[in-house]
Scaffold this motif. Structure first.
Motif, mmCIF file in Angstrom:
data_model
loop_
_atom_site.group_PDB
_atom_site.id
_atom_site.type_symbol
_atom_site.label_atom_id
_atom_site.label_comp_id
_atom_site.label_asym_id
_atom_site.label_seq_id
_atom_site.Cartn_x
_atom_site.Cartn_y
_atom_site.Cartn_z
ATOM 1 N N ARG A 81 -16.138 11.521 -4.927
ATOM 2 C CA ARG A 81 -16.617 10.447 -3.703
ATOM 3 C C ARG A 81 -17.838 11.396 -3.007
ATOM 4 O O ARG A 81 -17.917 12.655 -2.717
ATOM 5 C CB ARG A 81 -15.415 10.470 -2.944
ATOM 6 C CG ARG A 81 -15.890 9.376 -1.704
ATOM 7 C CD ARG A 81 -14.600 8.912 -0.904
ATOM 8 N NE ARG A 81 -13.851 7.951 -1.410
ATOM 9 C CZ ARG A 81 -14.300 6.645 -1.701
ATOM 10 N NH1 ARG A 81 -15.700 6.440 -1.424
ATOM 11 N NH2 ARG A 81 -13.477 5.814 -2.090
ATOM 12 N N GLY B 144 -1.816 -3.270 6.335
ATOM 13 C CA GLY B 144 -2.980 -2.574 6.503
ATOM 14 C C GLY B 144 -3.811 -3.072 7.495
ATOM 15 O O GLY B 144 -3.286 -4.015 8.357
ATOM 16 N N GLY C 27 1.002 -1.223 -0.023
ATOM 17 C CA GLY C 27 -0.029 -0.123 0.089
ATOM 18 C C GLY C 27 0.998 1.175 -0.087
ATOM 19 O O GLY C 27 2.173 1.181 -0.229
ATOM 20 N N THR D 150 -0.387 -9.580 -1.070
ATOM 21 C CA THR D 150 -1.420 -10.777 -1.380
ATOM 22 C C THR D 150 -2.224 -10.427 -2.508
ATOM 23 O O THR D 150 -2.611 -11.417 -3.250
ATOM 24 C CB THR D 150 -2.340 -10.757 -0.347
ATOM 25 O OG1 THR D 150 -2.924 -9.586 0.202
ATOM 26 C CG2 THR D 150 -1.770 -11.520 1.141
ATOM 27 N N GLY E 161 -4.376 -7.069 7.823
ATOM 28 C CA GLY E 161 -2.951 -7.939 7.611
ATOM 29 C C GLY E 161 -2.668 -8.706 8.780
ATOM 30 O O GLY E 161 -3.478 -9.193 9.568
HETATM 31 P P1 RFL Z 1 -3.001 -0.372 2.748
HETATM 32 O O1 RFL Z 1 -3.488 0.699 1.714
HETATM 33 O O2 RFL Z 1 -4.459 -1.155 3.126
HETATM 34 O O3 RFL Z 1 -2.244 -1.336 2.350
HETATM 35 C C1 RFL Z 1 -1.818 -2.488 2.636
HETATM 36 C C2 RFL Z 1 -1.473 -3.671 1.702
HETATM 37 O O4 RFL Z 1 -1.181 -4.835 2.268
HETATM 38 C C3 RFL Z 1 -1.659 -5.960 1.593
HETATM 39 N N1 RFL Z 1 -2.032 -6.917 2.533
HETATM 40 C C4 RFL Z 1 -0.891 -7.796 2.608
HETATM 41 N N2 RFL Z 1 0.186 -8.074 1.918
HETATM 42 C C5 RFL Z 1 0.960 -9.162 2.183
HETATM 43 N N3 RFL Z 1 0.601 -10.197 3.279
HETATM 44 C C6 RFL Z 1 -0.603 -9.937 3.781
HETATM 45 N N4 RFL Z 1 -0.867 -10.886 4.808
HETATM 46 C C7 RFL Z 1 -1.126 -8.894 3.672
HETATM 47 N N5 RFL Z 1 -2.596 -8.490 4.128
HETATM 48 C C8 RFL Z 1 -2.968 -7.256 3.268
HETATM 49 C C9 RFL Z 1 -3.095 -5.227 1.189
HETATM 50 O O5 RFL Z 1 -3.581 -6.131 -0.165
HETATM 51 C C10 RFL Z 1 -2.607 -3.962 0.781
HETATM 52 O O6 RFL Z 1 -2.203 -3.735 -0.583
HETATM 53 O O7 RFL Z 1 -2.445 0.066 4.062
HETATM 54 P P2 RFL Z 1 -1.403 1.635 4.037
HETATM 55 O O8 RFL Z 1 -0.176 1.250 3.290
HETATM 56 O O9 RFL Z 1 -1.135 1.590 5.761
HETATM 57 O O10 RFL Z 1 -2.348 2.735 3.717
HETATM 58 C C11 RFL Z 1 -3.310 3.349 4.595
HETATM 59 C C12 RFL Z 1 -4.252 4.008 3.633
HETATM 60 O O11 RFL Z 1 -4.604 3.138 2.515
HETATM 61 C C13 RFL Z 1 -5.778 4.484 4.509
HETATM 62 O O12 RFL Z 1 -5.281 4.878 5.506
HETATM 63 C C14 RFL Z 1 -6.334 5.419 3.828
HETATM 64 O O13 RFL Z 1 -6.978 4.730 2.452
HETATM 65 C C15 RFL Z 1 -7.318 5.803 4.551
HETATM 66 N N6 RFL Z 1 -8.387 6.873 3.930
HETATM 67 C C16 RFL Z 1 -7.974 8.070 3.603
HETATM 68 N N7 RFL Z 1 -7.008 8.625 3.972
HETATM 69 C C17 RFL Z 1 -6.363 9.780 3.884
HETATM 70 O O14 RFL Z 1 -5.199 10.178 4.239
HETATM 71 N N8 RFL Z 1 -7.058 10.697 3.116
HETATM 72 C C18 RFL Z 1 -8.267 10.347 2.622
HETATM 73 O O15 RFL Z 1 -8.733 11.202 1.981
HETATM 74 C C19 RFL Z 1 -8.808 9.118 2.917
HETATM 75 N N9 RFL Z 1 -10.103 8.801 2.425
HETATM 76 C C20 RFL Z 1 -9.601 6.483 3.309
HETATM 77 C C21 RFL Z 1 -10.379 7.430 2.506
HETATM 78 C C22 RFL Z 1 -10.123 5.079 3.658
HETATM 79 C C23 RFL Z 1 -11.372 4.689 2.964
HETATM 80 N N10 RFL Z 1 -11.844 3.459 3.361
HETATM 81 C C24 RFL Z 1 -11.975 2.410 2.196
HETATM 82 C C25 RFL Z 1 -11.711 2.970 4.581
HETATM 83 C C26 RFL Z 1 -11.660 6.995 2.055
HETATM 84 C C27 RFL Z 1 -12.048 5.625 2.214
HETATM 85 C C28 RFL Z 1 -13.490 5.304 2.005
#
Ligand code: RFL
Length: 402
Positions: free
Chosen positions: A230, A170, A19, A41, A173
């Motif tokens: 969004r 994430g 991520g 994954t 995980g």
């Molecule tokens: P991620 O992005 O979840 O990436 C984790 C990656 O790990 C993989 N994974 C594994 N890989 C290997 N082995 C395993 N056992 C694994 N299990 C999982 C996953 O497939 C994935 O690719 O975590 P990271 O890098 O910490 O990033 C965090 C962000 O993605 C998250 O905090 C944001 O999306 C939150 N968020 C927002 N954050 C902002 O700063 N600004 C925003 O405008 C914002 N809008 C949002 C959001 C989150 C949302 N949702 C879906 C909860 C809007 C939404 C709707």
């Protein structure tokens, strides 16, 4: 695990998760020629199209730029200088750039992830393995930890023996769960509220982010790209998204985002419709032996204040830099201070998120007293420059305190 396994490889750092956090750590390591491997994954195509965040803080953009990772963002992101609150049928524009001199950037997370994968794998020649299965962590309290996984193509188990593990996988995980019970504290909060998270194939309906604070519940509008916007609608937690028809959604958005003089919403096909049950957690410390948690693996902030990805990238900068200093120069300072430095910002943002949750959900609580104090809190942002500046600093993440 058999320590004499023929498929055991020796690597310096294993990053679990591709991520924003994991890819940024990987890029920082590759730029310093540190040997590492990223395990993911999902497939490359999946992570490059998974819709999520969009609002990126200016300080995070600077951090990406300093590490040569902001090329795509600089070329394509929108720069935002204001947001708008709508309540009591009126519009209140909040010009945070005028107050603080700082901006927000809007750049969809899938585009950022695409840029980071390309830079890591194609430009910096980083090793990334997609589609791995059954990832497990071993020997974390020794100076030779390991990560094992099943290769999707062969079904064979591989062991990566390393010096450090970056847990960037994430909220769902496995790295956080590899820490034995009782060795870290996990604090949790459940907001008791759901948000219907929507992506509409339609241009934005305003030049800025819009927050509708309405007796029916919160509604949000956020540009993502010229073609996609969004929206959020507060709903009961656990609600079935299929109970929300296209017509019901647009009717409710019009109602909650309505105000005198507001332009009509640009409606379009809904390409994402899912219910998020809003909750937060924080793991303390973010370190267990040779495992360092970063991003959502270590702390979750419900998307109320759009902070999760910003925190993930902040962690990744500190972890990547700390690992490079330790591995290249033997300097332990960055890694020693890692957890403390990250958690200061995490708690600051959790507090702001809780404050915003109060504003967004208070008027729909059914409690007239709470509704009254919520509106008073909101009005204060438009009557007190001190209150407005304090809010803007937290909204932008520009406060000096953390
Ligand atoms: P991620 O992005 O979840 O990436 C984790 C990656 O790990 C993989 N994974 C594994 N890989 C290997 N082995 C395993 N056992 C694994 N299990 C999982 C996953 O497939 C994935 O690719 O975590 P990271 O890098 O910490 O990033 C965090 C962000 O993605 C998250 O905090 C944001 O999306 C939150 N968020 C927002 N954050 C902002 O700063 N600004 C925003 O405008 C914002 N809008 C949002 C959001 C989150 C949302 N949702 C879906 C909860 C809007 C939404 C709707």
């Amino acid at each position: 695990m058999n320590p004499n396994s023929p498929s055991e490889e020796r690597r310096t750092v294993v990053v679990v998760g591709a991520g924003p956090a994991g890819l940024t750590v990987g890029n920082i390591l590759r730029a310093a020629a540190v040997d590492c491997v990223v395990l993911e994954t999902e497939s490359r195509q999946f992570i490059e199209t998974r819709p999520r965040a969009g609002v990126v803080e200016e300080r995070v953009v600077h951090g990406l730029r300093e590490r040569g990772l902001a090329g795509g963002l600089a070329a394509r992101a929108q720069v935002h200088s204001a947001c708008e609150f709508r309540f009591a049928d009126e519009r209140f524009r909040f010009d945070y750039a005028k107050l603080t001199g700082h901006h927000h950037y809007v750049y969809p997370q899938p585009l950022l992830v695409t840029d980071l994968v390309r830079e890591y794998a194609d430009v910096r020649d980083g090793d990334i393995r997609f589609g791995v299965r059954d990832v497990e962590l071993h020997d974390l309290e020794t100076d030779r930890p390991a990560v094992s996984y099943t290769d999707p193509a062969t079904g064979l188990r591989h062991v990566l023996r390393c010096e450090f593990v970056a847990g960037c996988d994430g909220a769902r995980g496995v790295t956080r769960d590899a820490i034995p019970d009782g060795r870290v504290r996990v604090s949790r909060q459940d907001h008791g509220v759901g948000w219907l998270a929507l992506l509409a194939e339609a241009p934005a309906s305003s030049d800025c982010v819009v927050f509708g604070v309405h007796p029916n519940g919160f509604a949000g509008h956020m540009a993502r790209s010229p073609e996609v916007t969004r929206y959020y609608l507060q709903c009961p937690p656990g609600e079935d998204p299929e109970d929300w028809s296209h017509d019901r959604i647009w009717e409710e958005l019009r109602e909650r985002l309505g105000a005198v003089g507001a332009p009509p919403l640009n409606e379009g096909r809904l390409i994402e419709k899912r219910v998020l049950d809003l909750h937060d957690y924080v793991v303390e410390p973010l370190v267990f032996g040779r495992l360092f948690l970063a991003g959502d693996a270590g702390h979750l902030t419900a998307p109320i204040a759009a902070k999760g990805m910003n925190l993930a990238l902040h962690d990744a900068f500190l972890l990547g830099d700390g690992l490079v200093a330790r591995i290249v120069k033997g300097d332990e300072t960055g890694l020693d201070g890692y957890s403390h430095a990250c958690l200061r910002r995490v708690w600051d943002y959790q507090e702001f998120s809780a404050f915003l949750a109060g504003i967004y959900h208070g008027t729909a609580s059914g409690d007239p007293f709470l509704a009254g104090t919520t509106l008073a809190r909101l009005r204060r942002l438009f009557t007190s420059r001190a209150a407005a500046t304090a809010f803007a600093e937290q909204y932008l993440g520009s406060a000096a305190a953390c």
